[in-house]
Design an enzyme around this catalytic site. Structure first.
Site, short mmCIF file in Angstrom:
data_model
loop_
_atom_site.label_atom_id
_atom_site.label_comp_id
_atom_site.label_asym_id
_atom_site.label_seq_id
_atom_site.Cartn_x
_atom_site.Cartn_y
_atom_site.Cartn_z
N GLN A 153 24.03 -36.79 -15.53
CA GLN A 153 22.94 -36.15 -16.28
C GLN A 153 22.25 -37.10 -17.23
O GLN A 153 22.84 -38.02 -17.76
CB GLN A 153 23.47 -34.94 -17.05
CG GLN A 153 24.35 -35.29 -18.22
CD GLN A 153 24.96 -34.06 -18.88
OE1 GLN A 153 24.94 -32.95 -18.33
NE2 GLN A 153 25.51 -34.25 -20.06
N ALA A 168 27.97 -34.90 -41.03
CA ALA A 168 28.81 -33.75 -41.38
C ALA A 168 28.63 -33.40 -42.85
O ALA A 168 28.67 -32.22 -43.23
CB ALA A 168 30.27 -34.07 -41.09
N ARG A 169 28.37 -34.39 -43.68
CA ARG A 169 28.18 -34.15 -45.11
C ARG A 169 26.87 -33.44 -45.42
O ARG A 169 26.65 -33.00 -46.54
CB ARG A 169 28.25 -35.47 -45.88
CG ARG A 169 29.64 -36.08 -45.82
CD ARG A 169 29.65 -37.51 -46.29
NE ARG A 169 30.83 -38.18 -45.78
CZ ARG A 169 31.72 -38.80 -46.52
NH1 ARG A 169 31.58 -38.85 -47.82
NH2 ARG A 169 32.75 -39.38 -45.96
N ARG A 208 29.35 -37.95 -36.76
CA ARG A 208 29.59 -38.99 -37.78
C ARG A 208 29.64 -38.32 -39.15
O ARG A 208 28.91 -37.37 -39.42
CB ARG A 208 28.49 -40.05 -37.73
CG ARG A 208 28.60 -40.90 -36.48
CD ARG A 208 27.72 -42.13 -36.49
NE ARG A 208 28.19 -43.08 -37.49
CZ ARG A 208 27.45 -43.52 -38.50
NH1 ARG A 208 26.20 -43.14 -38.64
NH2 ARG A 208 27.95 -44.38 -39.35
N GLU A 211 26.00 -29.64 -28.48
CA GLU A 211 25.45 -28.55 -29.29
C GLU A 211 25.54 -28.92 -30.76
O GLU A 211 26.53 -29.47 -31.21
CB GLU A 211 26.22 -27.25 -29.06
CG GLU A 211 25.67 -26.10 -29.87
CD GLU A 211 26.51 -24.84 -29.81
OE1 GLU A 211 26.06 -23.84 -30.39
OE2 GLU A 211 27.60 -24.86 -29.23
N THR A 234 28.61 -39.00 -42.08
CA THR A 234 27.37 -38.91 -42.86
C THR A 234 26.63 -37.62 -42.53
O THR A 234 26.14 -36.93 -43.43
CB THR A 234 26.46 -40.13 -42.57
OG1 THR A 234 27.14 -41.31 -42.98
CG2 THR A 234 25.12 -40.01 -43.27
#
Length: 176
Positions: A164, A103-104, A99, A125, A101
């Site tokens: 999983q 990444a910022r 998202r 990851e 947010t």
């Protein structure tokens, strides 16, 4: 074709697509937001060579725990999982993105594809930023874009990670 919120709701209602739990804020304009689960595994700094043919003990390479929150340390790699258990039909694939947010904050995730026919919680990851960032279980963290394939897959996903839950380490460790 990327599915819209309308398409996603139709597939959920029909049972062809499963997202559990499904929250009010999960379905977005062109995909689904997924929340963080409680488990995480931090990659250990070591000079031990990981040989996939003789992997040894996973504890040599990963430090795993569970918590309602934890800190992603600078430039460190982690495996996290989604709270949601998803089930894709044979004609849908998913593109996993962070998202914006998050990444910022400088956190990064490598390109990740969810195969047609996959079922389970996603293991993803995460790579730390220039500064530590605290994450909380239950926060909307990932955005899954669902893509309709022109024809259903002849061989939907049946691999080792199907079904999983929690963080799943590489298959050569024969975990969970």
């Amino acid at each position: 074709m990327i599915l819209s919120d309308r398409d996603i709701k139709i597939l959920l209602k029909s049972g062809e697509l499963v997202i559990d739990p499904l929250s009010d804020d999960t379905i977005r304009e062109n995909g689904v937001d997924l929340k963080l689960g409680r488990e995480y595994c931090a990659f250990k700094k070591t000079n031990t060579i990981l040989d996939p043919n003789k992997p040894g003990n996973a504890n040599e390479f990963y430090e795993c725990d569970s918590s309602d929150s934890f800190v992603v340390e600078s430039h460190r790699h982690y495996l996290l999982h989604t709270l949601e258990y998803i089930k894709l039909p044979s004609y849908l694939a998913g593109l996993v993105n962070l998202r914006s947010t998050w990444a910022r904050t400088g956190i990064y995730i490598p390109s990740t594809v969810t195969d047609a026919g996959f079922e389970g919680q996603l293991t993803i990851e995460v790579i730390g930023s220039e500064f530590p960032v605290k994450l909380y279980a239950g926060d909307r963290f990932l955005h899954l874009i669902l893509v309709k394939m022109e024809t259903p897959s002849e061989k939907p996903y049946e691999g080792n990670y199907k079904g999983q839950t929690g963080v799943r380490l590489p298959k050569f460790f024969n975990n969970k």
